[in-house]
Design a protein around this motif. Structure first.
Motif, mmCIF file in Angstrom:
data_model
loop_
_atom_site.group_PDB
_atom_site.id
_atom_site.type_symbol
_atom_site.label_atom_id
_atom_site.label_comp_id
_atom_site.label_asym_id
_atom_site.label_seq_id
_atom_site.Cartn_x
_atom_site.Cartn_y
_atom_site.Cartn_z
ATOM 1 N N UNK A 78 0.770 -1.265 -0.020
ATOM 2 C CA UNK A 78 -0.016 0.034 -0.016
ATOM 3 C C UNK A 78 0.886 1.223 0.050
ATOM 4 N N UNK A 79 2.014 1.270 0.660
ATOM 5 C CA UNK A 79 2.903 2.142 0.583
ATOM 6 C C UNK A 79 3.559 2.633 -0.653
ATOM 7 N N UNK A 80 3.571 3.840 -1.149
ATOM 8 C CA UNK A 80 4.588 4.018 -2.365
ATOM 9 C C UNK A 80 6.016 3.680 -2.204
ATOM 10 N N UNK A 89 14.590 12.501 3.355
ATOM 11 C CA UNK A 89 14.593 14.013 3.683
ATOM 12 C C UNK A 89 13.645 14.518 2.441
ATOM 13 N N UNK A 90 13.893 14.252 1.281
ATOM 14 C CA UNK A 90 13.298 15.021 0.041
ATOM 15 C C UNK A 90 11.864 14.381 -0.131
ATOM 16 N N UNK A 91 11.433 13.658 0.580
ATOM 17 C CA UNK A 91 10.212 13.017 0.399
ATOM 18 C C UNK A 91 9.138 13.162 1.348
ATOM 19 N N UNK A 119 -0.307 9.415 1.729
ATOM 20 C CA UNK A 119 0.611 8.798 2.574
ATOM 21 C C UNK A 119 -0.495 8.766 3.832
ATOM 22 N N UNK A 120 -0.972 9.858 4.272
ATOM 23 C CA UNK A 120 -1.682 10.053 5.409
ATOM 24 C C UNK A 120 -3.002 8.836 5.619
#
Lengths: 622, 527
Positions: free
Chosen positions: A155-157, A171-173, A179-180
Motif C-alpha cells: 500500500x505504501x508508495x 528527507x526529500x520525500x 500517505x496519510x
C-alpha cells in the motif's frame, strides 16, 4: 539535499582567511582561465555542465563536487584533453596544494540534525515489531508467482532513493495526504488484527487474561503502558500516559477507546518520523540522546525499531559505556534481523533488485537474486574481511546455480523434486570454493553478470558500485559502434575501441573499458567462454593485467584503498540516512585508514560507523 | 435491530432471490431507479486457466436446443436455461500459454496496441459508477511471462493492474476512507488529537524539527479540509452494515469471497464491468485444500504426465473451476434487480484461452455466455459452429451488443452470428448408424462415445445408441490405455469385446477391438 549547502558556507567561510581568497585570485584562477574555461563556462552550456568560470574561493564548499572531480581528472591527466594545451607541472602542483589546503581546513562536523520519516520498509518492520505480527495481504500464496505479501509494502508508495542513493534517506520525500490515508488504513488494519480472536493470545501476553465480557480498563491500561513507549522508541512521561488512560476510561467501550488512542499514537509525528522526540539543546554540538542513539543503531543494522533490551540499555544510559555499546552492536549483528544489512543496505548499494528482473522463471530469478544477498549476509555475520567482497572462497548455491561451481557443488545436499512439482524456489547452501578458481567474490556471481550485460555496463557498474566513482552521463551524440569494414575481421573490442577513441569518450572509457573487458571470458551460455578472448587491460594508474584474475588481484592489493573507501562511504551514508558532505571527509578518512591498516572486517566496519562522530553527535539548529 | 448478521448467513444462505435483510436500504435505492429507466447491463468475465481435458468438457453430439451437458458442465447444469454454450470457438493450433491468454479478451495475440474487449465495454457502460472497471485475479505475477498473468489491457495495450486480495477490494468498494459519517467523525477527533500533540512538540523544537512539524500540520489541515468537502458529497446508500470478508483460509474461500464481492459490486452499481481470473495461465497453483499435491500445470498436461491419479486430480481441479462459475451465477441470481435477477441484466463470459490443455491447441476453446443481458442474448442453447470461429468475431458481436460500434476487432470484421435469434451455420455431423450386437458374452456396439457424467468415475465411458440404453464401457487400465479410449469421446466408434448384460443394460468389460467409424486415429500427442 536541501539544507547543507547553506550550512557549509557558514562552516567554511570562517576557516578561509582573506589571505586564501587573495591567493585564489592570483594563483589559481589564472590556471583555470588558461586551461579550463574555454570549454567549461556558460552555465548549463559548459562541457559536462561543469562551469569553472564561476568558481571562487568562497564557493569551494558548495561546489565541492565539481572541485573534487576536476582535481581528480587533472591528477589522472584526463583533463585537459590530450589535444589541448597542458598545464606545466608546477601549475598542476600549485593547484593540488591549494585544493588540499582547502580540504584540510575542513573540520569534521556531525552535520545538522534533521528528522526523517520512516521509509516504507522501516515502517513495515516497525509495525511488525510493535504489534508482534506482520500485516499481510489476504491472499493464499500461489506457487512461483511474484506477489507482495506485505500489506504495508503493497500500500505504501515505493520511496525514491534520496540524495544518498538510499531509500531510508527520506528527507526529500515529504508526508502527503495520500500517505496519510495509507498510514491511517494500515494503523486500523493493525489494531483490528491485534484485537481479533486470532491474536488474542498475543494480546493477553500484554494485558493478562481478558474475560468474555471484553477489554476492561485494567487491560487497556497495561496495553497503553507497553505500547506507547515502544511506539515512540523512548520513555514517555507519566503525565502523558495518564492522559491517554484517562481518555480511554471516559469511553463507553474500552476496546474502542484504547484503539482510538493507539491509533492517535501511530498517526502522530513522533511515531512516523525518526528523531523528532530527541532531547537536546539547540545551537550546540552534542551527543545525541541515548534513545536516539539506540534508534540509529537499530535502524542501521536491522532497519527496525530497537527491541526491549536495547531500549532498556538506552533508558539506563548504559549505551555511553563503550563496552556495553559494543556488546549491543555485536548482539544486533548476531540477530536474524541483521539480514537487513544484506537485503536492504547491500541490495540497494549493489543494485541487487535489478538482478534477474524479467528474464527467467521465478525460481531461477530467485536463485540469482538470493545468492549475492546470502553472500553479503555471510560477510557481515561471519565477520569476514572487507575485501572478500571481491575475493572469497565461499559461495552460496542452489540447484539452479550449482552448474557454476563444478565439483564444488557436490558439497551440497542433493535436492529432489517431489512428484508433480515442475518448478519451485529452493534455498541456497553454503559451499567452499576449493576447485572453482574463477567464481569467488561478488563480481563473477551469475546474477551480477546477468544484470550487467556487455563490457561497458559491467565496467561502469564496477566503477560506480565497487570503486565509488561517479561518472557523468555519456554525451547525447555517441552514435553506433561501426560494423566490420569490408575485408576485415575485427573483434567487438577492436571495433569498439575505434568508436570510442575520441578524447571526450576516452576520459571515461579509459577507466570503464579495462574493467568491463576483463570480464569478457564470463560471457555467453553459463557465463563461461571456451574460446580465447582479449581480456587484457591497463588501469589509468598504469597497472596492467592479463585477465580478470589479474584485475581482481590488483583490486584487493595495490588498489584496495578505493574499494574500502567506497564500502565505508556507502555504509556511513546508509547509517546516517543522508548524503555524505565535505565535512564527513575527515570521518571517512579516519575509518578508511583504520580499516586498511587492520585489514578490517565487516563487523569492524559496523563498529566504526556506529562510533563515528556524525553517528553519535549532532547539532540542532535554532 | 441487530444488523450485524454474519456475511456467511446472508451470502451463503439458501440460493434464491430472497433478499438478505441488511440490504433493504440498498434495495429501496435501486427500486427508485427502476420506475423510470432501464436497468444497466453489466459485463463480467471469468477466466479458467490451463485449458480443459476435452473428453470431459466437450458436449457429445446434440443440437442447438437438444443437448446433454458434458461431465465437466454438471456443476452448473442447473443454470442451463441461462447459458449460451458456444463450440468450435478459436482457430489456432498449438498456442503458447501467453498467446492464448492474450486472445481471450483481445481477440488476437498480435492485438497488442489496443484495449481488450472488456475495457471497451467498460468505457461505454460505466457511466458515473464509482469504479469504471475492476480487474481481479487469484495469484501473483509471472514476471517472465507477463502475457500469462493478464487478460485485461488498456487503450495502449498495456496490462491493467490486477488485485487478488478480497479484503482490499471490499475496502476499495465499500470502505473508501472518509465516505462514512462515523469514519469522518473518528478522523476529525484524531486530527484534533495529533494536531495538539504536534503543536506542543513544535513549541520546544529546533529549526529542522519545526520544518518537519509544519509539513505534518499541513497534511493534517488538508485532511480536515477534505473531511469538510466530503460532508456534502456522501453517498445516499449506507454500506456500513456490510461485513468485511474474513481472511481466507484457503483458495476456495478466497475465490468465493471475491465472487461475493463481484456480485455485490454489480448489485450496488459500484461497477458494471469486472474481469476475474481464477488463476494465471501456466498456473502452478497447488490445490492442497482438495487434497492435491501436484502443481496445476503439471497435471494439465494429462497425456504427457498420464496416470489415473493425475487425471483424477486434474478433473477435481477443473470441477472446482466449474463450481466457481456456478457460484457466480447462483450469486447473481440471488440478487433481485428491477423486474428480474441481477443475472438477467448481465452478460457473463466464462472460458479459457486454450481448448486441449495437453497439446495446447486453441480450437474448441471452452466459451460460455451466461445471462440474457436484458434481452441481448438468447440463452438455453448450445451452438456448435460449422467451422472454427475467430475469438475476435465473438468480441465484435459483444461490442455491438453493448453499443460500441467498431467496424472490426482484432482483425475480425464480421460479428459472430447466432448469439440472439440470428441465423448461423451449425456443425453438421456426418451421419452414421448406431447398433448393438450380442452373441453370448461377445458384444459389438457402434455409437457415439462419451465419458461418464460422474467425474468421480472418470474411468467409465458410455456409447450412445439410438433408441437403446447407452452401453457401458468399464475396462481395466491396460485396455483404457492401449486403446486410448478417451481420445474418441464425442465421435462414433465401433467397439467389440466381452461383457455382461443386466436387465437391458449392457456393459463391456474387456475390449478386443476399437475402430473409429470415420477413421480418426489417436496421434502421438492425443488424449
Amino acid at each position: 539535499m536541501r539544507v547543507f549547502p547553506a550550512i557549509l558556507c557558514l562552516l567554511l567561510t570562517d576557516a578561509l582567511s582573506t589571505e586564501a581568497s587573495a591567493s585564489y585570485e592570483t594563483e589559481i584562477k589564472p590556471i583555470l582561465q588558461k586551461y579550463c574555461v574555454d570549454c567549461h563556462s556558460g552555465g548549463d552550456e559548459a562541457k559536462g555542465k561543469v562551469d569553472l568560470s564561476t568558481m571562487t574561493s568562497s564557493n569551494f564548499a558548495t561546489r565541492f563536487e565539481h572541485w573534487e572531480s576536476a582535481i581528480e581528472r587533472v591528477k589522472a591527466h584526463e583533463m585537459p584533453p590530450e589535444d589541448s594545451p597542458q598545464p606545466m607541472e608546477e601549475e598542476r602542483q600549485r593547484l593540488f596544494k591549494w585544493y588540499h589546503d582547502q580540504l584540510d581546513s575542513v573540520e569534521a562536523h556531525p552535520g545538522f540534525f534533521a528528522p526523517r520519516r520512516l521509509c516504507a520498509s522501516e515502517y513495515r518492520k516497525t509495525l511488525r515489531s510493535l504489534f508482534g505480527f506482520d500485516l499481510e495481504v489476504a491472499i493464499i500464496e500461489a506457487e512461483q508467482t511474484v506477489v507482495e505479501k506485505s500489506l504495508v509494502m503493497k500500500l505504501l508508495p515505493t520511496d525514491p532513493p534520496g540524495a544518498s542513493g538510499f531509500r531510508n534517506d527520506t528527507h526529500g520525500n515529504p508526508l502527503t495526504t495520500t500517505l496519510w490515508d495509507q498510514y491511517s488504513y494500515l494503523a486500523d488494519a493493525g489494531l483490528a488484527e491485534l484485537f481479533s480472536q486470532k491474536r488474542r493470545a498475543l494480546l493477553e501476553e500484554i494485558t493478562g487474561p481478558i474475560p468474555q465480557t471484553g477489554i476492561q480498563l485494567e487491560h487497556a491500561e497495561k496495553l497503553v503502558r507497553s505500547f506507547v513507549p515502544r511506539a515512540f522508541r523512548r520513555n514517555v512521561a507519566d503525565e502523558k500516559i495518564a492522559r491517554i488512560i484517562k481518555s480511554v476510561a471516559q469511553s463507553d467501550d474500552f476496546e474502542v477507546g484504547v484503539k482510538s488512542e493507539l491509533k492517535a499514537v501511530l498517526m502522530s509525528a513522533g511515531f512516523m518520523f525518526r528523531g523528532l522526540l530527541m532531547k537536546g539543546e539547540a545551537g550546540k554540538q552534542q551527543s545525541v540522546d541515548s534513545y536516539e542513539l539506540a534508534e540509529r543503531l537499530s535502524y542501521f543494522i536491522w532497519g527496525n525499531m530497537p527491541d526491549a533490551e536495547l531500549l532498556e540499555a538506552a533508558s539506563t544510559r548504559n549505551l555511553s559505556n563503550p563496552d556495553i555499546y559494543a556488546a549491543q552492536i555485536e548482539r544486533l549483528i548476531d540477530s536474524p534481523k541483521s539480514i537487513n544489512l544484506a537485503d536492504d543496505f547491500a541490495s540497494q548499494w549493489l543494485t541487487l533488485d535489478q538482478v534477474a528482473k524479467q528474464s527467467v522463471q521465478v525460481p531461477e530469478a530467485e536463485a540469482l537474486r538470493s545468492q549475492p544477498i546470502d553472500f553479503m549476509h555471510y560477510l557481515f555475520v561471519e565477520d569476514r574481511p572487507l575485501l572478500e567482497l571481491l575475493d572469497s572462497k565461499t559461495a552460496f548455491a542452489n540447484p539452479f546455480t550449482a552448474k557454476f561451481y563444478g565439483a564444488d557443488s557436490k558439497q551440497m545436499i542433493r535436492y529432489r523434486k517431489q512428484k508433480g512439482i515442475e518448478r519451485e524456489i529452493v534455498s541456497n547452501q553454503k559451499i567452499s570454493l576449493v576447485q572453482t578458481k574463477n567464481r569467488g567474490g561478488i563480481l563473477t556471481m551469475p546474477g551480477i553478470l546477468e544484470m550487467n550485460r556487455g563490457p561497458v555496463i559491467r565496467g561502469t557498474w564496477i566503477l560506480e558500485r565497487i570503486l565509488g566513482e561517479e561518472l557523468p552521463e555519456p554525451p547525447a551524440d555517441v552514435g553506433q559502434i561501426p560494423a566490420n569494414p569490408p575485408e576485415k575481421n575485427l573483434t567487438f573490442r577492436e571495433r569498439f575501441e575505434m568508436h570510442r577513441s575520441k578524447a571526450t569518450c576516452a576520459i571515461c572509457h579509459d577507466k570503464i573499458d579495462p574493467l568491463g573487458f576483463s570480464l569478457q571470458w564470463y560471457d555467453g551460455p553459463n557465463y563461461k567462454r571456451n574460446v580465447d578472448v582479449d581480456t587484457t587491460g591497463q588501469l589509468p594508474t598504469g597497472e596492467s593485467f592479463e585477465n580478470f584474475a589479474g584485475l581482481k588481484q590488483i583490486l584487493v592489493t595495490s588498489q584496495s584503498e578505493p574499494v574500502i573507501r567506497n564500502i565505508v562511504e556507502r555504509t556511513l551514508s546508509y547509517a546516517l540516512c543522508r548524503k555524505l558532505e565535505v565535512f564527513d571527509r575527515p570521518t571517512v578518512d579516519k575509518i578508511v585508514d583504520e580499516l586498511v591498516a587492520s585489514n578490517g572486517t565487516y563487523r569492524d566496519l559496523v563498529h566504526r560507523v556506529a562510533t563515528s562522530l556524525p553517528f553519535q553527535q549532532t547539532v540542532k539548529r535554532n | 435491530m441487530n444488523w450485524n448478521i454474519d456475511r456467511r448467513t446472508f451470502l451463503r444462505g439458501t440460493a434464491g432471490v430472497a433478499l438478505p435483510l441488511p440490504f433493504l436500504n440498498l434495495m429501496t435505492a435501486s427500486a427508485k431507479e427502476s420506475a423510470t429507466q432501464k436497468p444497466p447491463v453489466r459485463f463480467m468475465t471469468l477466466f479458467k486457466p490451463n485449458g480443459v481435458h476435452p473428453p470431459s468438457w466437450n458436449i457429445s453430439g446434440g443440437s442447438e436446443n437438444d443437448f446433454r451437458m458434458s461431465p465437466l458442465m454438471r456443476p452448473f447444469a442447473k443454470h442451463k436455461d441461462d447459458l449460451l454454450i458456444l463450440d468450435n470457438m478459436g482457430n489456432f493450433g498449438f498456442s503458447s500459454h501467453a498467446n492464448s491468454t492474450r486472445r481471450f479478451l483481445s481477440g488476437h495475440h498480435r492485438n497488442t496496441k489496443s484495449a481488450s474487449v472488456d475495457q471497451l465495454i467498460a468505457d461505454k457502460i460505466s457511466g458515473d459508477t464509482p469504479h469504471r472497471s475492476l480487474e481481479l485475479t487469484t495469484e501473483g505475477l509471472f514476471p517472465n511471462q507477463i502475457g500469462c498473468s493478464y487478460i485485461s489491457y488498456d487503450q495502449g495495450g498495456q496490462p491493467m493492474p490486477r488485485e487478488s486480495d478480497p479484503q482490499l477490494i471490499f475496502d476499495r468498494l465499500f470502505r473508501s476512507p472518509l465516505s462514512h459519517p462515523r469514519k469522518r467523525q473518528e478522523m476529525a477527533s484524531l486530527l484534533d488529537r495529533v494536531r495538539d500533540d504536534a503543536k506542543s512538540l513544535s513549541r520546544k523544537a529546533g529549526h529542522e524539527d519545526r520544518a518537519t512539524l509544519d509539513q505534518y500540520l499541513t497534511v493534517v489541515r488538508e485532511t480536515e479540509k477534505r473531511l469538510q468537502d466530503m460532508q456534502g458529497r456522501s453517498s445516499s446508500t449506507d454500506f456500513s452494515k456490510l461485513k468485511r470478508p474474513e481472511r481466507p483460509a484457503n483458495l476456495n474461500e478466497q475465490a468465493e469471497s471475491m465472487i461475493d464481492l463481484i456480485a455485490l459490486a454489480m448489485w450496488t452499481d459500484s461497477s458494471r464491468c469486472i474481469t476475474y481470473m481464477l488463476g494465471n495461465s501456466n498456473s502452478r497453483m497447488i490445490f492442497d485444500f482438495l487434497g492435491i499435491k501436484e502443481q496445476h500445470h503439471y497435471l494439465s498436461h494429462f497425456f504427457r504426465n498420464f496416470s489415473r491419479e493425475n487425471l483424477e486430480a486434474l478433473l477435481k481441479i477443473s470441477r472446482w473451476h466449474m463450481e466457481k462459475f456456478d457460484y457466480l451465477l447462483t450469486r447473481l441470481k440471488s440478487f433481485k434487480d428491477h423486474n428480474g435477477t441481477l443475472l438477467d441484466h448481465s452478460v457473463v463470459l466464462f472460458g479459457s484461452g486454450m481448448g486441449h490443455s495437453d497439446n495446447h491447441t486453441a480450437t474448441r476453446i471452452p466459451i460460455i455466455l451466461a445471462g440474457q443481458g436484458g434481452g441481448m442474448l438468447k440463452t438455453g442453447r448450445y451452438i456448435r459452429y460449422s467451422q472454427n470461429q475467430q475469438l475476435g468475431q465473438l468480441h465484435l458481436a459483444l461490442l455491438q451488443k453493448f453499443g460500441v460500434e467498431p467496424d472490426s476487432f482484432a482483425g475480425s470484421s464480421s460479428a459472430l452470428a447466432g448469439l440472439d435469434s440470428s441465423d448461423f451455420t451449425p456443425w453438421q455431423e456426418r451421419p452414421f448408424e448406431s447398433w448393438v450386437k450380442v452373441e453370448g458374452d461377445q458384444i459389438t456396439v457402434q455409437g457415439r462415445l462419451r465419458m461418464s457424467d460422474n467425474l468421480d468415475e472418470a474411468k467409465l465411458f458410455f456409447l450412445d445408441v439410438e433408441g437403446k440404453p447407452a452401453v457401458r464401457i468399464e475396462v481395466n487400465f491396460k485396455d483404457f490405455h492401449n486403446f486410448n479410449i478417451a481420445y474418441h469421446c464425442g465421435t462414433p466408434i465401433t467397439i467389440s469385446g466381452t461383457g455382461n448384460e443386466q436387465g437391458d443394460r449392457l456393459t463391456i468389460t474387456k475390449v478386443k477391438e476399437l475402430k473409429s467409424v470415420f477413421g480418426a486415429k489417436p496421434g502421438s500427442a492425443a488424449g
